[in-house]
Design a protein around this motif. Structure first.
Motif, mmCIF file in Angstrom:
data_model
loop_
_atom_site.group_PDB
_atom_site.id
_atom_site.type_symbol
_atom_site.label_atom_id
_atom_site.label_comp_id
_atom_site.label_asym_id
_atom_site.label_seq_id
_atom_site.Cartn_x
_atom_site.Cartn_y
_atom_site.Cartn_z
ATOM 1 N N ILE A 629 -5.646 -5.090 -73.310
ATOM 2 C CA ILE A 629 -5.835 -6.315 -74.097
ATOM 3 C C ILE A 629 -7.242 -6.866 -73.899
ATOM 4 O O ILE A 629 -7.923 -7.258 -74.861
ATOM 5 N N LEU A 630 -7.686 -6.886 -72.638
ATOM 6 C CA LEU A 630 -9.027 -7.399 -72.358
ATOM 7 C C LEU A 630 -10.100 -6.523 -73.007
ATOM 8 O O LEU A 630 -11.095 -7.028 -73.548
ATOM 9 N N ALA A 631 -9.915 -5.196 -72.956
ATOM 10 C CA ALA A 631 -10.897 -4.297 -73.584
ATOM 11 C C ALA A 631 -10.921 -4.494 -75.099
ATOM 12 O O ALA A 631 -11.993 -4.443 -75.725
ATOM 13 N N HIS A 632 -9.754 -4.715 -75.711
ATOM 14 C CA HIS A 632 -9.711 -5.034 -77.141
ATOM 15 C C HIS A 632 -10.541 -6.293 -77.423
ATOM 16 O O HIS A 632 -11.289 -6.358 -78.407
ATOM 17 N N LEU A 665 -12.759 -15.034 -66.649
ATOM 18 C CA LEU A 665 -12.373 -16.356 -66.168
ATOM 19 C C LEU A 665 -11.316 -16.990 -67.063
ATOM 20 O O LEU A 665 -10.384 -17.652 -66.570
ATOM 21 N N THR A 666 -11.412 -16.785 -68.370
ATOM 22 C CA THR A 666 -10.494 -17.439 -69.299
ATOM 23 C C THR A 666 -9.278 -16.594 -69.660
ATOM 24 O O THR A 666 -8.207 -17.140 -69.930
ATOM 25 N N GLU A 667 -9.424 -15.253 -69.656
ATOM 26 C CA GLU A 667 -8.321 -14.423 -70.131
ATOM 27 C C GLU A 667 -7.905 -13.333 -69.151
ATOM 28 O O GLU A 667 -6.867 -12.692 -69.349
ATOM 29 N N GLY A 668 -8.699 -13.120 -68.111
ATOM 30 C CA GLY A 668 -8.357 -12.060 -67.153
ATOM 31 C C GLY A 668 -8.645 -12.468 -65.727
ATOM 32 O O GLY A 668 -9.114 -11.657 -64.918
ATOM 33 N N ALA A 669 -8.346 -13.737 -65.392
ATOM 34 C CA ALA A 669 -8.679 -14.249 -64.058
ATOM 35 C C ALA A 669 -7.936 -13.515 -62.955
ATOM 36 O O ALA A 669 -8.334 -13.580 -61.793
ATOM 37 N N VAL A 670 -6.877 -12.798 -63.314
ATOM 38 C CA VAL A 670 -6.168 -12.031 -62.301
ATOM 39 C C VAL A 670 -7.072 -10.967 -61.692
ATOM 40 O O VAL A 670 -6.896 -10.570 -60.532
#
Length: 872
Positions: A629-632, A665-670
């Motif tokens: 999802i993050l790469a998209h 920070l906003t969508e992949g802080a994990v």
């Protein structure tokens, strides 16, 4: 007033047959509070957290970097202060006046150097309170107290307590005595003889059943047996359960019995977890799992519905400030208390954070604890059943608040995470009890400690005694113990404590008038010393024991359980036949829904027609799904940039590196959490390589435009269709290529093209042709991890790997087969027939000629498959 006083009677539970007005039964804390009340000495009790904070300041003030505690204080100031304060309090209870001689060991001298300041600044502990009581008793007498009945030997009490007892009237020691009759009394007397140092004579098996061992493989079996016993043979029964009383109460209630009221104080009660979760929001990088816990926890500093909305946003896009987060805040802003909640969200979640290694400023921490304290205070006006939990939580917050103010007064600038955890732990020494754990009318008499079994009962049941807590050894050297003795300090004697503990273990046995029962823990647990003593006194005691698992085949079965005939699990049906058609309506279909319908119609009906959803468990995981999802999102942002296609690889990588921190920070802080560094670096490396590889392919193909997440609508025959294409590439000659992006799986997706099973891409091709009038020149998959591009036609992307479908398999052919499959499934549903397809279906599940192959459901739909009979 006639007092019954024992060291451990504060843990005693009712009901009691000897409760009378003006005859309290109390332990150390209860008696001290009673004395202070009648002597006019009552005052708010200082929290342990505040006392530890003050003592840590005293240690620092007297530290010259060469004290015995200097290095420990630097490494763990709160823990060191707590340990040394416990030493100091124990010495004071033993009569220490704070002095030391030059020849005494250095540790005593160094603590003595602190003691003068401690007496002036440290809030009173038990020893200081007892000193005041002694002075008041000497000056004014015992007040309403007429007599004191001790159930423990005077030598078991600390010195200051003995001095208090010397000033009270009619103090009499009445140790528990045998209460039994017949063979039970003989056993009780023999047990006392053995503990007094006498010889153990072998007794025969208790033929009158007055002593019984009960065995069971599972605690639940024993709980049901006890419930049945008390229901069918009510009487004067005392139950001693040291560890599992709360579980026993649950079973008693479930089987028609009544609660005894066993309470298990726990720091895991929701109200007591709220503060530590809230303080976890101070740290950078934020722990996304703790953030989700904070938002989903039943107790928090602002409204639960608002936290729930934010939790769903975090589970969808793990971070603060994402599109999902902003949308959730917008919905919250429509509420009645929007401004108040918005302020709380900003304060707790969107304000400054601090490094775990540097610590959080004390003032900032005080502000957060004060807010949580106020939130708990407001909850005290709610349901009375919750008052006990929230009173404990409010006290916890108040104690931590006082401790932090003290640390700030001492000039401490920052507090580290470990210090925060320790302060919270010291503020909740025993935890909160379960508000529902109350004794009901008609319950058995009960207690949670053997030392509190001071009243006789016809039947005493000791519930699953196992590993006992033994006295701890003295933590001081022989030289230090001798020095303290010279100073008049009377320390506890672990050897004497062990003897006293053994006598306390005898109290349940001595309290039994007619019957004594030990319900043994399940096999594998440690054997309690009282059970070893019984076996020594009665070697054949096991031969007369009751094994509940064996007894279930006897007449006892009719009392504790009923035989149920075994029922086989129902077989998974081939078809579900309904009396009416399944209406599909004109809902938009996507590749996902069509794939479900074609491969397992029953799954489609459950999910898309009945709209059954499995229970959602909000979680944030650094799995491949999140990485994909993050790469998209990276590619989506890249091609939103006007000149993306003109960027060199180095410029594109530089762009990504500048954007990556904000995205994470906003969508992949994990991926920013501690321990996620390897996964984060892997994600960054994959994205950089994927960007370069994709741009290389696009340049070589002469691409002039790249659109991402292109949503198109059309039809598949009469079926309304919708699709979202990951990449729609427009070439210089106005031809287009539809590309689907995957995180990994080169072999699988290349295989789909080679075998002609790329229905998803065929549907995209159809939507593009319906929208623009021209079908795409090629279809393909781009794999992020490898940077590989697999395409269906040659001479478009020169460096791509061509994977042509088999002869005769074209987009048109796939669409025709999809329409035929839809028609076949639609006919079934119109007849009310729903086919249940197993995983890896055989030929009998395949459709008519010209339809797509039926591959069965996906393992990801396990929740729905269980509803269809997927018992395995």
């Amino acid at each position: 007033m006639h007092i019954t006083f024992g060291l451990f009677l504060d843990t005693r539970q009712g009901p009691s047959p000897t409760n009378f007005f003006n005859t309290p039964i109390v332990g150390r804390l209860g008696f001290l509070s009673l004395l202070e009340t009648y002597l006019g000495l009552s005052a708010p009790e200082a929290s342990k957290a505040r006392r530890v904070a003050i003592y840590s300041g005293l240690l620092r003030a007297h530290d010259n970097n060469s004290r015995f505690y200097s290095e420990s204080l630097k490494a763990d100031s709160i823990g060191t202060a707590a340990r040394l304060l416990a030493w100091r309090d124990e010495w004071r209870l033993g009569g220490w006046d704070g002095s030391a001689n030059p020849e005494h060991p250095s540790r005593i001298q160094e603590l003595a150097s602190i003691e003068k300041a401690a007496l002036e600044t440290l809030p009173p502990g038990e020893a200081e309170r007892l000193h005041l009581v002694i002075q008041a008793l000497s000056a004014s007498g015992p007040g309403p107290i007429k007599s004191v009945h001790l159930v423990d030997p005077p030598e078991d009490f600390p010195l200051l307590w003995r001095q208090v007892l010397e000033r009270l009237p009619a103090v009499e020691v009445r140790l528990p005595e045998p209460q039994g009759e017949g063979q039970l009394r003989a056993l009780q007397e023999q047990a006392l003889t053995v503990l007094a140092g006498g010889s153990a004579g072998n007794l025969t098996v208790q033929t009158d059943g007055s002593v019984l061992l009960v065995h069971a493989l599972a605690a639940t079996t024993a709980e049901h047996w006890l419930s049945a016993q008390h229901s069918h043979q009510p009487g004067d029964r005392l139950i001693l359960a040291e560890d599992a009383g709360d579980s026993l109460d649950v079973s008693l209630s479930a089987t028609g019995g009544v609660n005894c009221g066993f309470e298990r104080p726990s720091q895991l009660r929701p109200a007591l977890q709220a503060l530590i979760l809230a303080l976890e929001m101070c740290w950078e990088p934020i722990d996304m799992n703790r953030l989700l816990d904070f938002l989903t926890h039943p107790v928090g500093p602002f409204s639960r519905p608002a936290r729930g909305r934010l939790a769903r946003a975090v589970a969808k896009q793990p971070g603060i400030g994402s599109e999902a987060w902003t949308a959730a805040k917008a919905k919250i802003a429509a509420g009645d208390d929007a401004q108040e909640v918005a302020d709380e969200i900003t304060f707790w979640l969107e304000s400054e954070r601090w490094s775990r290694t540097d610590g959080v400023p004390v003032d900032a921490l005080i502000a957060r604890v004060a807010r949580m304290k106020e939130a708990m205070r407001l909850r005290l006006s709610g349901e009375s059943a919750d008052a006990a939990s929230f009173t404990a939580a409010h006290s916890q917050c108040a104690a931590v608040h006082e401790a932090l103010i003290e640390l700030a007064r001492q000039g401490l600038a920052t507090v580290l995470p470990r210090q925060v955890e320790q302060l919270v732990a010291h503020a909740t020494p025993a935890g909160a009890t379960n508000p529902a754990a109350v004794s009901h009318v008609g319950c058995m008499r009960s207690t949670s400690t053997a030392a509190a079994c001071i009243e006789a009962a016809d039947e005493v049941i000791w519930w699953m005694p196992s590993t006992p807590a033994l006295p701890s050894p003295l933590p001081w050297s022989p030289a230090e113990v001798n020095a303290l003795t010279q100073l008049g300090v009377q320390l506890r004697d672990p050897a004497r404590e062990l003897v006293s503990l053994a006598l306390k273990w005898l109290r349940p046995l001595l309290a039994a008038r007619k019957r004594f029962i030990i319900v043994c823990p399940p096999p594998g647990s440690e054997v309690h010393p009282i059970r070893q003593l019984l076996k020594k006194l009665v070697p054949d005691i096991e031969s007369a024991s009751l094994d509940l698992d064996i007894a279930l085949d006897s007449t006892l079965l009719g009392v504790t359980a009923e035989v149920l005939a075994p029922q086989p699990l129902p077989a998974t049906p081939r078809h579900i036949q309904l009396p009416h058609p399944v209406q599909l309506g004109d809902a938009l279909q996507s590749f996902t829904t069509l794939n479900e319908l074609f491969n397992d119609a029953a799954l489609f009906v459950l999910k898309r027609v009945a709209k059954l959803d499995p229970t959602s468990v909000l979680a944030v995981d650094e799995d491949n799904r999140l990485l994909g999802i993050l790469a998209h999102r990276v590619l989506e942002k890249l091609f939103d940039y006007n000149d993306a296609l003109s960027l060199s690889n180095s410029d594109a990588v530089a762009w990504f590196r500048a954007e990556a921190d904000s995205l994470l920070l906003t969508e992949g802080a994990v991926l920013l959490m501690q321990g996620a560094g390897v996964t984060q670096q892997h994600f960054r490396k994959v994205c950089e390589l994927a960007i370069c590889s994709l741009l290389n392919h696009l340049r070589l193909a002469g691409a002039v435009q790249v659109q991402t997440e292109v949503e198109l609508r059309g039809t598949l025959g009469a079926v309304p269709l919708i699709g979202k294409i990951d990449l729609l590439v427009t070439l210089g000659n106005k031809r287009t290529v539809a590309v689907d992006i995957k995180w990994r799986g080169d072999t699988y997706y290349a295989g789909l093209l080679r075998s002609g099973e790329h229905l998803q891409l065929a549907l995209y091709s159809s939507l593009i042709e319906q929208t623009s009038g021209i079908a795409p020149a090629a279809l393909g998959y781009f794999i992020l991890e490898s940077g590989g591009l697999y395409i269906t036609a040659a001479d478009i992307f020169p460096k791509a790997q061509v994977r042509r479908p088999p002869d005769g398999v074209t987009v048109s052919n796939l669409l025709d087969r999809a329409r035929a499959t839809w028609k076949w499934r639609k006919q079934q549903l119109d007849a009310g027939t729903i086919e249940v397809v197993p995983e890896e279906p055989n030929d009998e599940y395949q459709g008519p000629e010209g339809t797509l192959p039926v591959n069965g459901p996906s393992k990801w739909d396990r929740d729905h498959l269980i509803l269809l009979g997927g018992w395995k």
